[in-house]
Scaffold this motif. Structure first.
Motif, mmCIF file in Angstrom:
data_model
loop_
_atom_site.group_PDB
_atom_site.id
_atom_site.type_symbol
_atom_site.label_atom_id
_atom_site.label_comp_id
_atom_site.label_asym_id
_atom_site.label_seq_id
_atom_site.Cartn_x
_atom_site.Cartn_y
_atom_site.Cartn_z
ATOM 1 N N GLU A 92 0.900 -1.301 0.080
ATOM 2 C CA GLU A 92 -0.068 -0.105 0.181
ATOM 3 C C GLU A 92 0.944 1.306 0.212
ATOM 4 O O GLU A 92 1.862 1.310 0.731
ATOM 5 N N ALA A 93 0.361 2.227 -0.730
ATOM 6 C CA ALA A 93 1.017 3.706 -0.593
ATOM 7 C C ALA A 93 0.144 4.361 0.378
ATOM 8 O O ALA A 93 -0.912 4.001 0.465
ATOM 9 N N LYS A 94 0.711 5.200 1.277
ATOM 10 C CA LYS A 94 0.385 5.861 2.441
ATOM 11 C C LYS A 94 0.213 7.339 2.264
ATOM 12 O O LYS A 94 1.561 7.617 2.055
ATOM 13 N N PHE A 108 -6.193 12.576 9.261
ATOM 14 C CA PHE A 108 -6.705 11.582 8.234
ATOM 15 C C PHE A 108 -5.724 10.745 7.747
ATOM 16 O O PHE A 108 -4.395 11.243 7.861
ATOM 17 N N ALA A 109 -5.996 10.022 6.962
ATOM 18 C CA ALA A 109 -5.224 9.087 6.180
ATOM 19 C C ALA A 109 -5.686 8.375 5.165
ATOM 20 O O ALA A 109 -6.835 8.245 5.132
ATOM 21 N N ALA A 110 -4.821 8.053 4.126
ATOM 22 C CA ALA A 110 -5.337 7.443 2.805
ATOM 23 C C ALA A 110 -4.389 6.258 2.486
ATOM 24 O O ALA A 110 -3.322 6.688 2.629
ATOM 25 N N PHE A 111 -4.816 5.188 2.177
ATOM 26 C CA PHE A 111 -3.921 4.062 1.726
ATOM 27 C C PHE A 111 -4.631 3.711 0.517
ATOM 28 O O PHE A 111 -5.826 3.301 0.433
ATOM 29 N N TRP A 112 -3.646 3.170 -0.436
ATOM 30 C CA TRP A 112 -4.204 2.684 -1.777
ATOM 31 C C TRP A 112 -3.155 1.495 -2.117
ATOM 32 O O TRP A 112 -1.933 1.336 -2.014
ATOM 33 N N SER A 113 -3.743 0.346 -2.652
ATOM 34 C CA SER A 113 -3.094 -0.827 -3.069
ATOM 35 C C SER A 113 -3.655 -1.189 -4.651
ATOM 36 O O SER A 113 -4.988 -1.090 -4.794
ATOM 37 N N PRO A 114 -2.749 -1.471 -5.270
ATOM 38 C CA PRO A 114 -3.014 -1.938 -6.798
ATOM 39 C C PRO A 114 -3.849 -3.699 -6.760
ATOM 40 O O PRO A 114 -4.296 -4.002 -7.640
ATOM 41 N N ASP A 115 -3.424 -4.220 -5.597
ATOM 42 C CA ASP A 115 -3.756 -5.574 -5.562
ATOM 43 C C ASP A 115 -3.963 -6.107 -4.292
ATOM 44 O O ASP A 115 -2.993 -6.434 -3.545
ATOM 45 N N VAL A 116 -5.118 -5.853 -3.685
ATOM 46 C CA VAL A 116 -5.289 -5.990 -2.182
ATOM 47 C C VAL A 116 -5.406 -7.323 -1.557
ATOM 48 O O VAL A 116 -5.587 -8.490 -2.529
ATOM 49 N N PHE A 117 -5.168 -7.563 -0.279
ATOM 50 C CA PHE A 117 -5.050 -8.953 -0.005
ATOM 51 C C PHE A 117 -6.261 -9.778 -0.056
ATOM 52 O O PHE A 117 -7.424 -9.444 -0.165
ATOM 53 N N GLY A 118 -5.802 -10.923 -0.317
ATOM 54 C CA GLY A 118 -6.886 -12.032 -0.645
ATOM 55 C C GLY A 118 -7.405 -11.926 -1.894
ATOM 56 O O GLY A 118 -8.789 -12.602 -2.169
ATOM 57 N N ALA A 119 -7.203 -10.987 -2.899
ATOM 58 C CA ALA A 119 -8.186 -10.666 -4.038
ATOM 59 C C ALA A 119 -7.014 -10.798 -5.334
ATOM 60 O O ALA A 119 -5.869 -10.788 -5.060
ATOM 61 N N THR A 120 -7.676 -10.902 -6.613
ATOM 62 C CA THR A 120 -6.933 -10.975 -7.674
ATOM 63 C C THR A 120 -7.177 -9.546 -8.474
ATOM 64 O O THR A 120 -8.202 -9.372 -9.069
ATOM 65 N N TYR A 126 -8.445 2.943 1.140
ATOM 66 C CA TYR A 126 -8.715 2.909 2.589
ATOM 67 C C TYR A 126 -8.535 4.471 3.121
ATOM 68 O O TYR A 126 -7.697 5.121 2.960
ATOM 69 N N VAL A 127 -9.603 5.201 3.619
ATOM 70 C CA VAL A 127 -9.702 6.449 3.937
ATOM 71 C C VAL A 127 -10.170 6.511 5.447
ATOM 72 O O VAL A 127 -11.007 5.700 5.679
ATOM 73 N N GLU A 128 -9.467 7.250 6.430
ATOM 74 C CA GLU A 128 -9.816 7.370 7.705
ATOM 75 C C GLU A 128 -9.516 8.764 8.083
ATOM 76 O O GLU A 128 -8.712 9.387 7.747
#
Length: 201
Positions: A92-94, A108-120, A126-128
């Protein structure tokens, strides 16, 4: 710096990572100026995957200060001992920021993943929003509200509220409530109260 902790349940973004069981973790972080890098490890247990038993996080970034905020720009790699070949690892990038407002801290925080856990090939964001209020020298009350977006229709909202007390200069006890709006996704998405004891050096 280093830290060790024990928790009654390892909860990540509102979801139990240990099937409501306890966990022990440890981490080490190196800092030079505003640049940092670290490693963190914990036991895990996932439904239907009895072989995966540990999570190893590698992270690095920079913490600059500008426009009155302290920023955190970095990357996190989540690695799992996964002999079943389920391909759970992801990156993830943060981007996060926080600032003091009187006795409180908001962020606040934001995370981005090109290929998340358990997925294809499923992208995830994710934003918080988070806030903490220093009640006294040793007591802090804090809470979070977050939203997990997954391109395969696994979106959910999560929130937490709790209090932490510093028992001494190194040891902190935290009591916290976690919940999500998608209990139908499984028991690990259900509401739960968690106690943790963490030592930081």
């Amino acid at each position: 710096s280093a830290n060790v902790a024990v928790v009654t349940d390892y909860v990540f973004r509102g979801v139990s990572q240990t099937e409501a069981g306890g966990a022990a973790s440890a981490g080490v972080e190196l800092t030079s100026g505003r640049v940092y890098a670290g490693v963190w490890v914990s036991n895990v247990a996932f439904p239907g995957d009895p072989d995966t038993g540990a999570e190893f996080d590698l992270y690095a970034g920079v913490r600059p200060e500008f426009v009155g905020w302290t920023w955190d720009l970095g990357v996190v790699g989540y690695l799992y001992d996964d002999p079943s070949g389920a391909e759970c690892d992801y990156v993830e990038a943060k981007v996060a920021a926080a600032r003091a407002v009187g006795p409180a801290t908001v962020g606040f925080a934001a995370f981005w993943s090109p290929d998340v856990f358990g997925a294809t090939e499923d992208q995830a964001t994710y934003v918080e929003a988070n806030a903490a209020w220093t009640v006294s020298d040793r007591w802090t009350v804090s809470g979070t509200v977050g939203r997990q977006f997954v391109s395969s229709d696994l979106d959910y909202t999560t929130w937490s509220l709790g209090a932490a007390v510093m028992l001494n200069d190194a040891l902190t006890l935290d009591l916290r409530y976690h919940d999500t709006d998608e209990h139908g996704f499984g028991d690990i998405y259900g509401s739960r109260a968690v106690a943790s004891l963490k030592a930081a050096f």
